[in-house]
Design an enzyme around this catalytic site. Structure first.
Site, PDB file in Angstrom:
ATOM      1  N   TYR A   1     -43.892  22.267  34.893  1.00  0.00           N
ATOM      2  CA  TYR A   1     -44.217  21.449  33.726  1.00  0.00           C
ATOM      3  C   TYR A   1     -43.294  21.744  32.554  1.00  0.00           C
ATOM      4  O   TYR A   1     -43.179  22.871  32.090  1.00  0.00           O
ATOM      5  CB  TYR A   1     -45.673  21.698  33.335  1.00  0.00           C
ATOM      6  CG  TYR A   1     -46.246  20.753  32.307  1.00  0.00           C
ATOM      7  CD1 TYR A   1     -46.753  19.515  32.688  1.00  0.00           C
ATOM      8  CD2 TYR A   1     -46.301  21.116  30.963  1.00  0.00           C
ATOM      9  CE1 TYR A   1     -47.305  18.652  31.760  1.00  0.00           C
ATOM     10  CE2 TYR A   1     -46.854  20.254  30.021  1.00  0.00           C
ATOM     11  CZ  TYR A   1     -47.348  19.026  30.423  1.00  0.00           C
ATOM     12  OH  TYR A   1     -47.894  18.170  29.501  1.00  0.00           O
TER      13      TYR A   1
ATOM     14  N   SER B   1     -46.364  24.840  40.613  1.00  0.00           N
ATOM     15  CA  SER B   1     -47.170  24.227  39.558  1.00  0.00           C
ATOM     16  C   SER B   1     -46.979  22.707  39.567  1.00  0.00           C
ATOM     17  O   SER B   1     -47.325  22.053  40.548  1.00  0.00           O
ATOM     18  CB  SER B   1     -46.819  24.851  38.207  1.00  0.00           C
ATOM     19  OG  SER B   1     -47.736  24.459  37.215  1.00  0.00           O
ATOM     20  N   GLN B   2     -46.412  22.119  38.494  1.00  0.00           N
ATOM     21  CA  GLN B   2     -46.136  20.683  38.536  1.00  0.00           C
ATOM     22  C   GLN B   2     -45.281  20.340  39.752  1.00  0.00           C
ATOM     23  O   GLN B   2     -45.511  19.334  40.426  1.00  0.00           O
ATOM     24  CB  GLN B   2     -45.414  20.251  37.263  1.00  0.00           C
ATOM     25  CG  GLN B   2     -44.961  18.796  37.283  1.00  0.00           C
ATOM     26  CD  GLN B   2     -44.175  18.427  36.041  1.00  0.00           C
ATOM     27  OE1 GLN B   2     -44.733  17.858  35.106  1.00  0.00           O
ATOM     28  NE2 GLN B   2     -42.885  18.738  36.017  1.00  0.00           N
TER      29      GLN B   2
ATOM     30  N   ASP C   1     -55.976  32.285  38.264  1.00  0.00           N
ATOM     31  CA  ASP C   1     -55.200  31.187  37.689  1.00  0.00           C
ATOM     32  C   ASP C   1     -56.134  30.210  37.000  1.00  0.00           C
ATOM     33  O   ASP C   1     -56.836  29.436  37.652  1.00  0.00           O
ATOM     34  CB  ASP C   1     -54.406  30.493  38.799  1.00  0.00           C
ATOM     35  CG  ASP C   1     -53.454  29.432  38.275  1.00  0.00           C
ATOM     36  OD1 ASP C   1     -53.473  29.155  37.068  1.00  0.00           O
ATOM     37  OD2 ASP C   1     -52.681  28.886  39.096  1.00  0.00           O
TER      38      ASP C   1
ATOM     39  N   HIS D   1     -51.290  32.263  36.780  1.00  0.00           N
ATOM     40  CA  HIS D   1     -50.532  31.097  37.217  1.00  0.00           C
ATOM     41  C   HIS D   1     -49.138  31.441  37.740  1.00  0.00           C
ATOM     42  O   HIS D   1     -48.495  30.599  38.355  1.00  0.00           O
ATOM     43  CB  HIS D   1     -50.436  30.080  36.080  1.00  0.00           C
ATOM     44  CG  HIS D   1     -49.931  28.741  36.509  1.00  0.00           C
ATOM     45  ND1 HIS D   1     -50.458  28.059  37.590  1.00  0.00           N
ATOM     46  CD2 HIS D   1     -48.935  27.956  36.024  1.00  0.00           C
ATOM     47  CE1 HIS D   1     -49.814  26.916  37.745  1.00  0.00           C
ATOM     48  NE2 HIS D   1     -48.875  26.827  36.822  1.00  0.00           N
TER      49      HIS D   1
END
Length: 347
Positions: A108, A203-204, A291, A328
């Protein structure tokens, strides 16, 4: 992505017990026209690319990055709407024969960065395409180079609510389409084996990985790490961390019931759980039990749904590596060796 200082601080294990996570298969709001929506979206993007000079083939420009064992190309390919999307292509300098390829998607608000930041897969013998994320690239890392020429209505700062009024206008409709077109692009490059292409991201990037695997039925492997963009309702209900918190903030301000209904309808076209149901590629997931950015139940929801609606799907969900004491950042640098082992098995 988190800074090194932030990564040192983790919350307690706040989500479901691990045994419940393994069995978690929530019902999500999936629109009846989900498949038609995405089939039309991808077909439209490919047609827009084909209409461009050169038939939309990726354009490669060799870059002298001062590297002797790896070649670097600055790649431009047509994404959603035929819009130009940038990427770095790195390959072993002295490779012979068509190479298997790994397409990677960024986290992100990160961009493709600088080419010397992405040498691992090329050093291991793969062609590696690092896709830029349109409109992002100024939050961390080495920057991005791809604008997003499409506007949006009133939004919370960030990307989750850009175009939230209609799924056709949402930012992630464009980004996920770019992800598919990145695979199309790498398959069209001389020296790449189009039948041996894997996708990965954190993640993203992990969320994009899941979506692309659901939209393309012929990938060799998918490796989403601590993936974002999955089971939005659950994420908003149990965590106030950003970027899911952007949705909460938007609904906090625009509190009319019809706005809430419209918001969840738009996001239902973008949920990783729906894409995972349609995925067919062998997959390797990872999650972290501390997370709060991408809660483990949202990751397991996608992992446990993997292939449920795919032709010839197996009954066993994909392998998932779990990091009980991490946030995360997940497995971070420890993931690369696992990726290489998985790729050796499937590519």
């Amino acid at each position: 992505m988190l800074s090194a200082a932030t990564q040192e601080v983790a919350v307690a294990q706040f989500d479901m017990p691990r045994g419940e996570l393994e069995q978690y298969t929530p019902q999500i709001d999936e629109p009846d026209d989900f498949d038609d929506f995405w089939a039309h979206t991808i077909a439209e993007a490919r047609a827009a690319g084909d209409a461009q000079p050169g038939g939309g083939a990726p354009v490669l420009e060799r870059v002298d990055a001062g590297l002797t064992q790896v070649t670097v190309d600055d790649v431009t390919f047509p994404g959603f709407g035929g819009h130009p999307v940038k990427a770095w292509l790195t390959r072993p300098a002295h490779a012979e024969g068509p190479l298997p390829a790994v397409v990677q998607y960024q986290g992100y608000n990160g961009g493709r960065g600088l080419p010397h930041e992405h040498l691992g897969f090329a050093a291991a013998g793969y062609a590696h395409l690092m896709m830029d994320t349109r409109g992002q690239g100024s939050g961390w890392g080495g920057g991005g180079a791809t604008p997003d020429p499409v506007g949006a209505g009133p939004t919370v700062p960030g990307y989750m609510t850009r175009g939230i009024e209609d799924p056709h206008d949402h930012f992630y409709r464009r980004v996920l389409t770019d992800g598919v077109r990145a695979v199309d692009a790498v398959r069209a490059i001389d020296g790449v084996d189009p039948e041996r292409v894997a996708v990965t991201g954190v993640s993203q990037g992990g969320g994009i990985t899941i979506a692309v695997a659901g939209l393309l039925g012929d990938l060799a492997a998918a490796m989403p790490d601590v993936p974002f963009l999955c089971h939005y309702r659950r994420a908003v209900q149990i965590s106030d961390a950003m970027p899911y918190g952007e949705i909460t903030q938007y609904l906090h301000v625009h509190r009319a019931p019809e706005v809430e209904e419209r918001t969840w309808r738009t996001l239902s076209y973008l949920d990783g759980v729906s894409f995972a149901r349609r995925a067919q590629a062998p997959a390797l997931f990872s999650t972290a039990l501390m997370d709060d950015v991408c809660p483990p139940s949202t990751v397991y929801a996608a992992r446990n749904a993997w292939g449920a609606e795919a032709e010839g799907a197996t009954t066993e969900p994909p392998r998932i590596d779990v990091y009980p004491y991490n946030g995360h950042e997940g497995g971070a640098e420890y993931r690369f060796a696992q990726h290489l082992a998985f790729l050796r098995e499937h590519l």
